[in-house]
Design a protein around this motif. Sequence first.
Motif, PDB file in Angstrom:
ATOM      1  N   GLU A 126      77.161   0.208  25.235  1.00 17.19           N
ATOM      2  CA  GLU A 126      77.247   1.604  24.794  1.00 17.19           C
ATOM      3  C   GLU A 126      75.863   2.249  24.663  1.00 17.19           C
ATOM      4  O   GLU A 126      75.670   3.406  25.036  1.00 17.19           O
ATOM      5  CB  GLU A 126      77.965   1.664  23.449  1.00 17.19           C
ATOM      6  N   PHE A 127      74.885   1.502  24.159  1.00 19.82           N
ATOM      7  CA  PHE A 127      73.524   2.021  24.013  1.00 19.82           C
ATOM      8  C   PHE A 127      72.951   2.438  25.365  1.00 19.82           C
ATOM      9  O   PHE A 127      72.455   3.557  25.530  1.00 19.82           O
ATOM     10  CB  PHE A 127      72.631   0.960  23.369  1.00 19.82           C
ATOM     11  N   TYR A 128      72.997   1.557  26.359  1.00 23.23           N
ATOM     12  CA  TYR A 128      72.406   1.865  27.665  1.00 23.23           C
ATOM     13  C   TYR A 128      73.213   2.928  28.422  1.00 23.23           C
ATOM     14  O   TYR A 128      72.644   3.718  29.176  1.00 23.23           O
ATOM     15  CB  TYR A 128      72.209   0.588  28.485  1.00 23.23           C
ATOM     16  N   GLU A 129      74.507   2.994  28.206  1.00 24.08           N
ATOM     17  CA  GLU A 129      75.306   4.074  28.800  1.00 24.08           C
ATOM     18  C   GLU A 129      74.953   5.420  28.152  1.00 24.08           C
ATOM     19  O   GLU A 129      74.778   6.417  28.849  1.00 24.08           O
ATOM     20  CB  GLU A 129      76.802   3.803  28.596  1.00 24.08           C
ATOM     21  N   THR A 130      74.858   5.433  26.837  1.00 25.58           N
ATOM     22  CA  THR A 130      74.636   6.678  26.098  1.00 25.58           C
ATOM     23  C   THR A 130      73.259   7.274  26.334  1.00 25.58           C
ATOM     24  O   THR A 130      73.130   8.463  26.621  1.00 25.58           O
ATOM     25  CB  THR A 130      74.827   6.435  24.585  1.00 25.58           C
ATOM     26  N   TYR A 131      72.215   6.478  26.219  1.00 26.43           N
ATOM     27  CA  TYR A 131      70.852   7.010  26.245  1.00 26.43           C
ATOM     28  C   TYR A 131      70.208   6.998  27.622  1.00 26.43           C
ATOM     29  O   TYR A 131      69.240   7.714  27.851  1.00 26.43           O
ATOM     30  CB  TYR A 131      69.979   6.262  25.241  1.00 26.43           C
ATOM     31  N   PHE A 132      70.725   6.175  28.556  1.00 28.24           N
ATOM     32  CA  PHE A 132      70.080   6.056  29.864  1.00 28.24           C
ATOM     33  C   PHE A 132      71.040   6.311  31.020  1.00 28.24           C
ATOM     34  O   PHE A 132      70.729   6.022  32.162  1.00 28.24           O
ATOM     35  CB  PHE A 132      69.420   4.681  29.993  1.00 28.24           C
ATOM     36  N   SER A 133      72.224   6.826  30.715  1.00 25.96           N
ATOM     37  CA  SER A 133      73.227   7.194  31.733  1.00 25.96           C
ATOM     38  C   SER A 133      73.567   6.043  32.665  1.00 25.96           C
ATOM     39  O   SER A 133      73.890   6.256  33.834  1.00 25.96           O
ATOM     40  CB  SER A 133      72.753   8.397  32.555  1.00 25.96           C
ATOM     41  N   ALA A 134      73.488   4.821  32.159  1.00 20.52           N
ATOM     42  CA  ALA A 134      73.856   3.661  32.971  1.00 20.52           C
ATOM     43  C   ALA A 134      75.363   3.667  33.198  1.00 20.52           C
ATOM     44  O   ALA A 134      76.131   4.042  32.322  1.00 20.52           O
ATOM     45  CB  ALA A 134      73.440   2.369  32.281  1.00 20.52           C
ATOM     46  N   LYS A 135      75.756   3.274  34.391  1.00 18.68           N
ATOM     47  CA  LYS A 135      77.173   3.179  34.732  1.00 18.68           C
ATOM     48  C   LYS A 135      77.580   1.706  34.657  1.00 18.68           C
ATOM     49  O   LYS A 135      76.937   0.847  35.250  1.00 18.68           O
ATOM     50  CB  LYS A 135      77.438   3.695  36.145  1.00 18.68           C
ATOM     51  N   CYS A 136      78.648   1.456  33.926  1.00 13.66           N
ATOM     52  CA  CYS A 136      79.076   0.083  33.682  1.00 13.66           C
ATOM     53  C   CYS A 136      80.122  -0.357  34.697  1.00 13.66           C
ATOM     54  O   CYS A 136      81.086   0.362  34.964  1.00 13.66           O
ATOM     55  CB  CYS A 136      79.648  -0.020  32.266  1.00 13.66           C
ATOM     56  N   GLY A 137      79.914  -1.550  35.232  1.00 14.24           N
ATOM     57  CA  GLY A 137      80.899  -2.141  36.125  1.00 14.24           C
ATOM     58  C   GLY A 137      81.993  -2.829  35.321  1.00 14.24           C
ATOM     59  O   GLY A 137      82.022  -2.762  34.090  1.00 14.24           O
ATOM     60  N   LYS A 138      82.875  -3.499  36.014  1.00 12.20           N
ATOM     61  CA  LYS A 138      83.978  -4.207  35.364  1.00 12.20           C
ATOM     62  C   LYS A 138      83.432  -5.386  34.559  1.00 12.20           C
ATOM     63  O   LYS A 138      82.470  -6.033  34.973  1.00 12.20           O
ATOM     64  CB  LYS A 138      84.970  -4.718  36.407  1.00 12.20           C
ATOM     65  N   PRO A 139      84.053  -5.661  33.413  1.00 15.43           N
ATOM     66  CA  PRO A 139      83.613  -6.823  32.640  1.00 15.43           C
ATOM     67  C   PRO A 139      83.921  -8.122  33.391  1.00 15.43           C
ATOM     68  O   PRO A 139      84.904  -8.188  34.141  1.00 15.43           O
ATOM     69  CB  PRO A 139      84.428  -6.728  31.353  1.00 15.43           C
ATOM     70  N   TYR A 140      83.056  -9.102  33.197  1.00 16.60           N
ATOM     71  CA  TYR A 140      83.270 -10.426  33.787  1.00 16.60           C
ATOM     72  C   TYR A 140      83.447 -11.409  32.640  1.00 16.60           C
ATOM     73  O   TYR A 140      82.732 -11.335  31.632  1.00 16.60           O
ATOM     74  CB  TYR A 140      82.073 -10.833  34.656  1.00 16.60           C
ATOM     75  N   HIS A 141      84.409 -12.325  32.792  1.00 18.25           N
ATOM     76  CA  HIS A 141      84.633 -13.338  31.768  1.00 18.25           C
ATOM     77  C   HIS A 141      84.902 -14.673  32.432  1.00 18.25           C
ATOM     78  O   HIS A 141      85.776 -14.778  33.297  1.00 18.25           O
ATOM     79  CB  HIS A 141      85.819 -12.940  30.880  1.00 18.25           C
ATOM     80  N   ASN A 142      84.137 -15.686  32.038  1.00 19.36           N
ATOM     81  CA  ASN A 142      84.361 -17.050  32.482  1.00 19.36           C
ATOM     82  C   ASN A 142      84.755 -17.844  31.238  1.00 19.36           C
ATOM     83  O   ASN A 142      83.888 -18.277  30.475  1.00 19.36           O
ATOM     84  CB  ASN A 142      83.098 -17.625  33.118  1.00 19.36           C
ATOM     85  N   PRO A 143      86.067 -18.016  31.001  1.00 19.70           N
ATOM     86  CA  PRO A 143      86.507 -18.682  29.776  1.00 19.70           C
ATOM     87  C   PRO A 143      86.045 -20.137  29.674  1.00 19.70           C
ATOM     88  O   PRO A 143      85.800 -20.627  28.576  1.00 19.70           O
ATOM     89  CB  PRO A 143      88.031 -18.589  29.827  1.00 19.70           C
ATOM     90  N   LYS A 144      85.888 -20.800  30.807  1.00 19.15           N
ATOM     91  CA  LYS A 144      85.461 -22.201  30.787  1.00 19.15           C
ATOM     92  C   LYS A 144      84.064 -22.341  30.172  1.00 19.15           C
ATOM     93  O   LYS A 144      83.791 -23.265  29.415  1.00 19.15           O
ATOM     94  CB  LYS A 144      85.474 -22.766  32.206  1.00 19.15           C
ATOM     95  N   LYS A 145      83.177 -21.396  30.497  1.00 21.10           N
ATOM     96  CA  LYS A 145      81.816 -21.429  29.971  1.00 21.10           C
ATOM     97  C   LYS A 145      81.650 -20.549  28.731  1.00 21.10           C
ATOM     98  O   LYS A 145      80.572 -20.523  28.135  1.00 21.10           O
ATOM     99  CB  LYS A 145      80.812 -20.998  31.042  1.00 21.10           C
ATOM    100  N   GLY A 146      82.678 -19.789  28.365  1.00 18.61           N
ATOM    101  CA  GLY A 146      82.567 -18.869  27.242  1.00 18.61           C
ATOM    102  C   GLY A 146      81.580 -17.749  27.516  1.00 18.61           C
ATOM    103  O   GLY A 146      80.927 -17.233  26.618  1.00 18.61           O
TER     104      GLY A 146
END
Length: 126
Positions: free
Chosen positions: A18-38
């Motif tokens: 949220e910080f980098y999106e709000t102050y630097f107009s960064a566009k966020c990609g899809k979240p990545y999750h690897n449950p095996k590695k946490g």
Amino acid sequence: MRIEHIGLWTIDLEKMREFYETYFSAKCGKPYHNPKKGFRSYFLTFDSGSRLELMHREDIKRPNVESYGYAHIALTVGDEKAVDNLVDKLKTDGYALIDGPRTTGDGYYEAVIEDPEGNLVELTAE
């Protein structure tokens, strides 16, 4: 050659996104999750095409002190007025101003702030 992206371990992945999106107009990609590695991450893309990978894993611990290695990330935000305006907004919103705004000995106009987790972000003029 160019740097493709920089990876940053985070404590609070959502707050940092949220910080980098709000102050630097960064566009966020899809979240990545690897449950095996946490492992969880987001890639944030800036207008220039450069990217920042925010990463989280419960077992990662680091003290918030200066040490050898990466010192800061520098983001060009426009002209000197843009640096000043962003510094004012960040200070108003409660973020720590570490240095500046100032013109450095090598001619950069910059300010240094801390992101929500204490990482240094250098704001520079073009």
